[in-house]
Design a protein around this motif. Sequence first.
Motif, PDB file in Angstrom:
ATOM      1  N   THR A  12       8.467  29.627   2.912  1.00  9.68           N
ATOM      2  CA  THR A  12       8.229  31.002   2.495  1.00  9.68           C
ATOM      3  C   THR A  12       9.555  31.573   2.039  1.00  9.68           C
ATOM      4  O   THR A  12      10.572  31.408   2.715  1.00  9.68           O
ATOM      5  N   CYS A  13       9.566  32.210   0.886  1.00 10.91           N
ATOM      6  CA  CYS A  13      10.793  32.795   0.349  1.00 10.91           C
ATOM      7  C   CYS A  13      11.110  34.107   1.044  1.00 10.91           C
ATOM      8  O   CYS A  13      10.204  34.829   1.483  1.00 10.91           O
ATOM      9  N   GLU A  14      12.387  34.413   1.108  1.00  8.51           N
ATOM     10  CA  GLU A  14      12.801  35.721   1.589  1.00  8.51           C
ATOM     11  C   GLU A  14      12.332  36.759   0.578  1.00  8.51           C
ATOM     12  O   GLU A  14      12.072  36.431  -0.581  1.00  8.51           O
ATOM     13  N   PRO A  15      12.223  38.025   0.999  1.00  5.75           N
ATOM     14  CA  PRO A  15      11.758  39.075   0.077  1.00  5.75           C
ATOM     15  C   PRO A  15      12.563  39.093  -1.229  1.00  5.75           C
ATOM     16  O   PRO A  15      13.777  38.901  -1.217  1.00  5.75           O
ATOM     17  N   ARG A  16      11.861  39.290  -2.323  1.00  6.66           N
ATOM     18  CA  ARG A  16      12.383  39.423  -3.676  1.00  6.66           C
ATOM     19  C   ARG A  16      12.791  38.095  -4.322  1.00  6.66           C
ATOM     20  O   ARG A  16      13.294  38.064  -5.414  1.00  6.66           O
ATOM     21  N   TYR A  17      12.567  36.972  -3.645  1.00  6.60           N
ATOM     22  CA  TYR A  17      12.806  35.654  -4.231  1.00  6.60           C
ATOM     23  C   TYR A  17      11.465  35.025  -4.564  1.00  6.60           C
ATOM     24  O   TYR A  17      10.486  35.187  -3.848  1.00  6.60           O
ATOM     25  N   ALA A  18      11.429  34.279  -5.684  1.00  5.38           N
ATOM     26  CA  ALA A  18      10.168  33.731  -6.188  1.00  5.38           C
ATOM     27  C   ALA A  18       9.939  32.284  -5.731  1.00  5.38           C
ATOM     28  O   ALA A  18      10.852  31.462  -5.794  1.00  5.38           O
ATOM     29  N   PRO A  19       8.719  31.991  -5.272  1.00  2.00           N
ATOM     30  CA  PRO A  19       8.388  30.614  -4.924  1.00  2.00           C
ATOM     31  C   PRO A  19       8.221  29.775  -6.197  1.00  2.00           C
ATOM     32  O   PRO A  19       8.095  30.349  -7.271  1.00  2.00           O
ATOM     33  N   PRO A  20       8.225  28.483  -6.184  1.00  2.00           N
ATOM     34  CA  PRO A  20       8.288  27.670  -4.978  1.00  2.00           C
ATOM     35  C   PRO A  20       9.715  27.350  -4.528  1.00  2.00           C
ATOM     36  O   PRO A  20       9.930  27.013  -3.377  1.00  2.00           O
ATOM     37  N   SER A  21      10.701  27.428  -5.417  1.00  2.00           N
ATOM     38  CA  SER A  21      12.059  27.008  -5.044  1.00  2.00           C
ATOM     39  C   SER A  21      12.862  28.097  -4.334  1.00  2.00           C
ATOM     40  O   SER A  21      13.867  27.808  -3.703  1.00  2.00           O
ATOM     41  N   CYS A  22      12.439  29.347  -4.478  1.00  2.00           N
ATOM     42  CA  CYS A  22      13.142  30.510  -3.903  1.00  2.00           C
ATOM     43  C   CYS A  22      14.537  30.667  -4.484  1.00  2.00           C
ATOM     44  O   CYS A  22      15.397  31.332  -3.907  1.00  2.00           O
ATOM     45  N   ALA A  23      14.799  30.034  -5.630  1.00  2.00           N
ATOM     46  CA  ALA A  23      16.119  30.104  -6.254  1.00  2.00           C
ATOM     47  C   ALA A  23      16.221  31.245  -7.263  1.00  2.00           C
ATOM     48  O   ALA A  23      17.315  31.679  -7.603  1.00  2.00           O
ATOM     49  N   ASN A  24      15.096  31.731  -7.746  1.00  2.00           N
ATOM     50  CA  ASN A  24      15.084  32.794  -8.752  1.00  2.00           C
ATOM     51  C   ASN A  24      14.511  34.080  -8.163  1.00  2.00           C
ATOM     52  O   ASN A  24      13.756  34.046  -7.192  1.00  2.00           O
ATOM     53  N   CYS A  25      14.856  35.172  -8.819  1.00  2.00           N
ATOM     54  CA  CYS A  25      14.336  36.472  -8.375  1.00  2.00           C
ATOM     55  C   CYS A  25      12.854  36.592  -8.696  1.00  2.00           C
ATOM     56  O   CYS A  25      12.374  36.067  -9.707  1.00  2.00           O
ATOM     57  N   GLU A  26      12.163  37.315  -7.860  1.00  2.00           N
ATOM     58  CA  GLU A  26      10.777  37.661  -8.092  1.00  2.00           C
ATOM     59  C   GLU A  26      10.713  38.592  -9.306  1.00  2.00           C
ATOM     60  O   GLU A  26      11.658  39.310  -9.606  1.00  2.00           O
ATOM     61  N   HIS A  27       9.584  38.592  -9.981  1.00  2.00           N
ATOM     62  CA  HIS A  27       9.347  39.461 -11.140  1.00  2.00           C
ATOM     63  C   HIS A  27       9.686  40.907 -10.778  1.00  2.00           C
ATOM     64  O   HIS A  27       9.188  41.434  -9.781  1.00  2.00           O
ATOM     65  N   GLY A  28      10.586  41.537 -11.565  1.00  2.00           N
ATOM     66  CA  GLY A  28      10.943  42.932 -11.339  1.00  2.00           C
ATOM     67  C   GLY A  28      12.253  43.144 -10.614  1.00  2.00           C
ATOM     68  O   GLY A  28      12.689  44.274 -10.445  1.00  2.00           O
ATOM     69  N   TYR A  29      12.908  42.049 -10.185  1.00  2.00           N
ATOM     70  CA  TYR A  29      14.192  42.159  -9.487  1.00  2.00           C
ATOM     71  C   TYR A  29      15.247  41.322 -10.198  1.00  2.00           C
ATOM     72  O   TYR A  29      14.933  40.358 -10.888  1.00  2.00           O
ATOM     73  N   TRP A  30      16.509  41.683  -9.980  1.00  2.00           N
ATOM     74  CA  TRP A  30      17.595  40.935 -10.605  1.00  2.00           C
ATOM     75  C   TRP A  30      18.858  41.021  -9.748  1.00  2.00           C
ATOM     76  O   TRP A  30      18.949  41.826  -8.831  1.00  2.00           O
ATOM     77  N   GLY A  31      19.822  40.172 -10.094  1.00  2.00           N
ATOM     78  CA  GLY A  31      21.120  40.169  -9.427  1.00  2.00           C
ATOM     79  C   GLY A  31      21.305  38.964  -8.530  1.00  2.00           C
ATOM     80  O   GLY A  31      20.367  38.201  -8.280  1.00  2.00           O
ATOM     81  N   PRO A  32      22.536  38.770  -8.024  1.00  2.00           N
ATOM     82  CA  PRO A  32      22.826  37.585  -7.210  1.00  2.00           C
ATOM     83  C   PRO A  32      22.020  37.528  -5.909  1.00  2.00           C
ATOM     84  O   PRO A  32      21.724  36.449  -5.414  1.00  2.00           O
ATOM     85  N   ASN A  33      21.643  38.661  -5.374  1.00  2.00           N
ATOM     86  CA  ASN A  33      20.836  38.697  -4.149  1.00  2.00           C
ATOM     87  C   ASN A  33      19.434  39.230  -4.410  1.00  2.00           C
ATOM     88  O   ASN A  33      18.715  39.565  -3.463  1.00  2.00           O
ATOM     89  N   CYS A  34      19.065  39.324  -5.698  1.00  2.00           N
ATOM     90  CA  CYS A  34      17.759  39.858  -6.095  1.00  2.00           C
ATOM     91  C   CYS A  34      17.500  41.225  -5.471  1.00  2.00           C
ATOM     92  O   CYS A  34      16.370  41.579  -5.153  1.00  2.00           O
ATOM     93  N   SER A  35      18.559  42.002  -5.296  1.00  2.00           N
ATOM     94  CA  SER A  35      18.426  43.293  -4.622  1.00  2.00           C
ATOM     95  C   SER A  35      18.325  44.469  -5.593  1.00  2.00           C
ATOM     96  O   SER A  35      18.068  45.590  -5.176  1.00  2.00           O
ATOM     97  N   ASN A  36      18.515  44.218  -6.884  1.00  2.00           N
ATOM     98  CA  ASN A  36      18.437  45.285  -7.886  1.00  2.00           C
ATOM     99  C   ASN A  36      17.056  45.308  -8.528  1.00  2.00           C
ATOM    100  O   ASN A  36      16.476  44.258  -8.805  1.00  2.00           O
TER     101      ASN A  36
END
Length: 128
Positions: A12-36
């Motif tokens: 399971t990915c941490e919040p704002r990270y996209a499955p399956p690899s959890c390496a990219n931001c979820e749709h609608g987020y950006w930045g090194p920690n997907c916090s923006n």
Amino acid sequence: LRVWWPLSGNCTCEPRYAPPSCANCEHGYWGPNCSNVCPGGAVNPCNNGTCDSNTGVCTCRSEYGGPGCMQRCATGGNGLVCSGHGSCDDATVSCRCDADATKGHWDGATCDVCASTHGGPSCAIACP
């Protein structure tokens, strides 16, 4: 970035990270920690465009511009954006008229008249 659930064998990915690899931001987020959050919000990022997950910059669909791709470029009398003789400038939300031998040399706020240097039905004939 991932949480492993040994009993189920699933990650399971941490919040704002996209499955399956959890390496990219979820749709609608950006930045090194997907916090923006992308312009336009996480639910409808960039409204009429796509959000770059590294920079948060919107790339608008061809007929839209502005920071969140919310403004539509002007349409000509034929109902087409920039009268079909130009493209919408993302930054200024104004028409950039075609100006070449193939597409013609157009002018005006909606690219609906020939440039002063050209004429003819397709604005491709150079004036003497």
